[in-house]
Scaffold this motif. Structure first.
Motif, PDB file in Angstrom:
ATOM      1  N   GLU A  76      -4.308   6.564   6.674  1.00 31.19           N
ATOM      2  CA  GLU A  76      -4.083   5.817   5.614  1.00 31.19           C
ATOM      3  C   GLU A  76      -4.544   4.865   5.014  1.00 31.19           C
ATOM      4  O   GLU A  76      -5.132   4.191   4.473  1.00 31.19           O
ATOM      5  N   ALA A  77      -4.257   3.460   5.580  1.00 32.15           N
ATOM      6  CA  ALA A  77      -3.877   2.977   6.243  1.00 32.15           C
ATOM      7  C   ALA A  77      -5.172   2.440   6.949  1.00 32.15           C
ATOM      8  O   ALA A  77      -5.825   1.314   6.856  1.00 32.15           O
ATOM      9  N   ASN A  78      -6.186   2.535   7.292  1.00 38.10           N
ATOM     10  CA  ASN A  78      -6.798   2.178   7.764  1.00 38.10           C
ATOM     11  C   ASN A  78      -7.139   1.385   9.621  1.00 38.10           C
ATOM     12  O   ASN A  78      -7.234   0.427   9.824  1.00 38.10           O
ATOM     13  N   LEU A  79      -6.174   2.165  10.006  1.00 35.72           N
ATOM     14  CA  LEU A  79      -5.597   1.370  11.015  1.00 35.72           C
ATOM     15  C   LEU A  79      -5.656   2.229  12.307  1.00 35.72           C
ATOM     16  O   LEU A  79      -5.219   3.329  12.610  1.00 35.72           O
ATOM     17  N   VAL A  80      -6.499   1.459  13.589  1.00 37.51           N
ATOM     18  CA  VAL A  80      -6.720   2.202  14.890  1.00 37.51           C
ATOM     19  C   VAL A  80      -6.235   1.650  15.682  1.00 37.51           C
ATOM     20  O   VAL A  80      -5.185   0.027  15.383  1.00 37.51           O
ATOM     21  N   ASP A  81      -5.948   2.609  16.954  1.00 36.13           N
ATOM     22  CA  ASP A  81      -5.078   1.902  18.297  1.00 36.13           C
ATOM     23  C   ASP A  81      -6.092   1.281  18.700  1.00 36.13           C
ATOM     24  O   ASP A  81      -7.460   1.709  19.115  1.00 36.13           O
ATOM     25  N   VAL A  82      -5.613   0.179  19.560  1.00 32.28           N
ATOM     26  CA  VAL A  82      -7.108  -1.026  19.815  1.00 32.28           C
ATOM     27  C   VAL A  82      -6.930  -0.078  21.084  1.00 32.28           C
ATOM     28  O   VAL A  82      -8.238  -0.657  21.347  1.00 32.28           O
TER      29      VAL A  82
ATOM     30  N   SER B  71       0.493  -0.933  -0.084  1.00 32.15           N
ATOM     31  CA  SER B  71      -0.066  -0.079   0.383  1.00 32.15           C
ATOM     32  C   SER B  71       1.253   1.279   0.170  1.00 32.15           C
ATOM     33  O   SER B  71       1.721   1.128   0.534  1.00 32.15           O
ATOM     34  N   PRO B  72       0.329   2.615  -0.937  1.00 32.14           N
ATOM     35  CA  PRO B  72       0.835   3.800  -0.789  1.00 32.14           C
ATOM     36  C   PRO B  72       0.796   4.456   0.771  1.00 32.14           C
ATOM     37  O   PRO B  72       1.530   5.971   0.925  1.00 32.14           O
ATOM     38  N   ALA B  73      -0.397   3.940   1.404  1.00 28.84           N
ATOM     39  CA  ALA B  73      -0.581   4.609   2.495  1.00 28.84           C
ATOM     40  C   ALA B  73       0.825   5.068   3.448  1.00 28.84           C
ATOM     41  O   ALA B  73       1.836   4.339   3.714  1.00 28.84           O
ATOM     42  N   ARG B  74       0.303   5.792   4.112  1.00 27.26           N
ATOM     43  CA  ARG B  74       1.181   6.758   5.149  1.00 27.26           C
ATOM     44  C   ARG B  74       1.273   6.929   5.993  1.00 27.26           C
ATOM     45  O   ARG B  74       2.436   7.571   6.824  1.00 27.26           O
TER      46      ARG B  74
ATOM     47  N   ARG C   4      -0.643  -6.756   6.838  1.00 27.57           N
ATOM     48  CA  ARG C   4      -2.302  -6.947   6.353  1.00 27.57           C
ATOM     49  C   ARG C   4      -3.104  -6.367   7.599  1.00 27.57           C
ATOM     50  O   ARG C   4      -4.300  -5.603   7.455  1.00 27.57           O
ATOM     51  N   GLY C   5      -2.306  -6.369   8.830  1.00 26.55           N
ATOM     52  CA  GLY C   5      -3.205  -5.366   9.748  1.00 26.55           C
ATOM     53  C   GLY C   5      -4.137  -6.402   9.757  1.00 26.55           C
ATOM     54  O   GLY C   5      -5.409  -5.357  11.615  1.00 26.55           O
ATOM     55  N   SER C   6      -4.116  -7.528  10.853  1.00 25.23           N
ATOM     56  CA  SER C   6      -5.768  -8.316  11.007  1.00 25.23           C
ATOM     57  C   SER C   6      -5.003  -9.481  12.113  1.00 25.23           C
ATOM     58  O   SER C   6      -6.206  -9.437  12.229  1.00 25.23           O
ATOM     59  N   THR C   7      -3.710  -9.295  12.135  1.00 26.40           N
ATOM     60  CA  THR C   7      -3.529 -10.382  12.655  1.00 26.40           C
ATOM     61  C   THR C   7      -2.408  -9.850  14.327  1.00 26.40           C
ATOM     62  O   THR C   7      -2.084  -8.593  13.750  1.00 26.40           O
ATOM     63  N   LEU C   8      -2.101 -10.682  14.850  1.00 28.11           N
ATOM     64  CA  LEU C   8      -1.671 -10.282  16.474  1.00 28.11           C
ATOM     65  C   LEU C   8      -1.487 -11.486  17.045  1.00 28.11           C
ATOM     66  O   LEU C   8      -1.784 -12.429  16.712  1.00 28.11           O
ATOM     67  N   ASP C   9       0.446 -11.418  17.981  1.00 25.05           N
ATOM     68  CA  ASP C   9       0.626 -12.258  18.837  1.00 25.05           C
ATOM     69  C   ASP C   9      -0.308 -11.680  19.985  1.00 25.05           C
ATOM     70  O   ASP C   9      -0.001 -10.219  20.726  1.00 25.05           O
TER      71      ASP C   9
ATOM     72  N   TYR D  41       1.252  -3.443   4.444  1.00 25.94           N
ATOM     73  CA  TYR D  41       1.496  -1.723   4.899  1.00 25.94           C
ATOM     74  C   TYR D  41       2.811  -1.740   4.938  1.00 25.94           C
ATOM     75  O   TYR D  41       3.605  -2.437   5.669  1.00 25.94           O
ATOM     76  N   ASP D  42       3.341  -0.007   5.175  1.00 22.60           N
ATOM     77  CA  ASP D  42       5.037  -0.060   5.882  1.00 22.60           C
ATOM     78  C   ASP D  42       4.154   1.014   6.405  1.00 22.60           C
ATOM     79  O   ASP D  42       5.125   1.935   6.708  1.00 22.60           O
ATOM     80  N   VAL D  43       2.781   1.538   7.332  1.00 20.44           N
ATOM     81  CA  VAL D  43       3.472   2.811   7.695  1.00 20.44           C
ATOM     82  C   VAL D  43       3.804   2.417   9.028  1.00 20.44           C
ATOM     83  O   VAL D  43       3.752   1.269  10.041  1.00 20.44           O
TER      84      VAL D  43
END
Length: 239
Positions: free
Chosen positions: A36-42, A29-32, A151-156, A234-236
């Protein structure tokens, strides 16, 4: 733009992808920014969720902060963050809590892992993370050039047991720690005690009820299904 192109080339060419994924070419993704990447802080969903973001510090298999982690935050796409909040609420009612180790992972962090794996002289973390393997064996099964975390939907994560007031929480015995590169970390590995097996099962059942799927090689690794952007990396930076 030159950096993005170079990073994409490194991600896709450092190692051959597994045969099952050979036809899949993830898009970088070109998101910076996280927005822009539609990522939110949990923490926007669970303000007091327990976090120990390993790659933002030095308590990890690399032994130092990892490229792309500028803050100890858990970022996820909103559906995954909402599902995680449901898991946390359900577990708290039973006297348990989650502890988050990693969530969204920038593509540059994955490239950092690959560079570290190629440096065979650096074995400072061998005793804690890969005591039964030569470092040259880590590339492939344990460290790959492309990670689902990007990809923004995986966690440990880990599972904690708390007292009657929901305080003084302590980790359950899962049989290994985080990023333990060994078959013993496989979710259903033989040789676990009854307690360790039950603890892993409790975590898996709680996560599966909210739509997460476990990665069988790592008891701590879960991906929300369906992923909002299954073909996009993503590389944000995490900041």
């Amino acid at each position: 733009m030159k950096f993005a192109a170079a990073l994409a080339a490194l991600l896709l060419a450092t190692l051959p992808l597994p045969a099952a994924h050979a036809a899949e070419t993830p898009r970088l993704s070109p998101a910076r920014t996280a927005a822009e990447a539609n990522l939110v802080d949990v923490r926007s969903r669970v303000p007091d969720i327990r976090e120990d973001i390993k790659y933002a510090g030095s308590d990890n298999f690399v032994g130092r902060p990892v490229d792309g982690y500028h803050a100890p935050k858990c970022l996820l796409h909103p559906p995954a963050a909402d599902a995680l909040a449901r898991v946390e609420r359900a577990l708290r009612a039973q006297g348990y809590r989650l502890e988050i180790w990693d969530c969204y992972r920038p593509a540059r962090a994955v490239a950092d892992f690959v560079r570290w794996a190629h440096d065979l002289a650096d074995t400072r973390t061998k005793a804690a993370h890969y005591p039964h393997l030569d470092k040259s064996k880590l590339l492939g099964d344990y460290i790959a050039p492309v990670s689902g975390h990007s990809r923004g939907s995986t966690l440990d994560l880990d599972l904690l047991r708390c007292d009657a007031r929901g305080e003084h929480c302590a980790p359950l015995d899962m049989g290994t720690g985080f990023d333990y590169f060994d078959p013993r970390a496989n979710t259903d590995t033989p040789g676990l005690s009854a307690e360790q097996r039950a603890n892993r099962a409790r975590l898996r059942e709680a996560m599966e009820r909210a739509g997460f799927k476990n990665y069988p090689m790592e008891w701590w690794h879960y991906t929300y299904q369906p992923e909002p952007t299954p073909d996009t990396l993503y590389d944000v930076p995490v900041q």
